[in-house]
Design an enzyme around this catalytic site. Sequence first.
Site, PDB file in Angstrom:
ATOM      1  CB  SER A  22       3.483-130.825 -83.060  1.00 26.25           C
ATOM      2  OG  SER A  22       2.634-129.698 -82.990  1.00 26.25           O
TER       3      SER A  22
ATOM      4  CE  LYS B 164       1.059-129.918 -79.387  1.00 27.40           C
ATOM      5  NZ  LYS B 164       2.181-130.407 -80.216  1.00 27.40           N
TER       6      LYS B 164
END
Length: 259
Positions: free
Chosen positions: A46, A107
């Site tokens: 990701s 993230k």
Amino acid sequence: MSVSDKSEVKKSGGLGETLSVVVQALVLALIIRTLLFQPFSIPSGSMRPTLLEGDYLFVSKFSYGYSHFSLPFSPDLFSGRIWASEPKRGDIVVFKLPSDTSVDYIKRVVGLPGDRIQMRQGVLYINDVPVKREKIGEIDNPDITEQNRPVDVYRETLPNGVSYDTLELSPNSIGDDTRVFEVPAGHYFMMGDNRDNSLDSRFTVGYVPFENLVGRANLIFFSIAGGASPLELWRWPADIRLNRLFTSVNAAPHIVGGN
């Protein structure tokens, strides 16, 4: 005291000293892991191209202060944070998933408390202003993109000047157009750099409470490709990514426009 007695005393003392050194080393390691740096591995794609599966990195636990999630096994000893320092926009952060705090996610912080965040046709908007975004080329390297084809690379520059590269796997993915997200007080909006393959605050991750932040990702200390384990020493010559060792997570090399 006989010679044998003296020998026995010496052996006993040597064992005691060894145990003392081992205990001190374990205590020091626990302190470092709890208060200073904790190692993490990247299990998914990701954050490509910035972070790759098989990257092993150090996360600074002290960057944002400490919550009970900073402690091993996350004992619920206190709420909030002590010695708190807020993350900056663009920081790469390890945090506990709000819906299941036994799970760690990593993230990038794109939205701060009070921000309005939206994606429009693949462009990130912060408080109704588009983030600067320019195509800088393409990557044709499956180890970086997970795709057996060239992938477009865009460089984003946040309002505070932080720049990073993102992948665009598809021009019309489900996350390219979203509603407006209004970030609540004490929460943050997280997104992956692999925009079309990231489960983040646009979806089920939602807003991340300040308390859930574990630390800021700083340094890649090891990296191995092909799903290999670091313990598989025989795979090191072929799979270790030498150019990523001991690099900053914000300066990890990748190749634009070639293999």
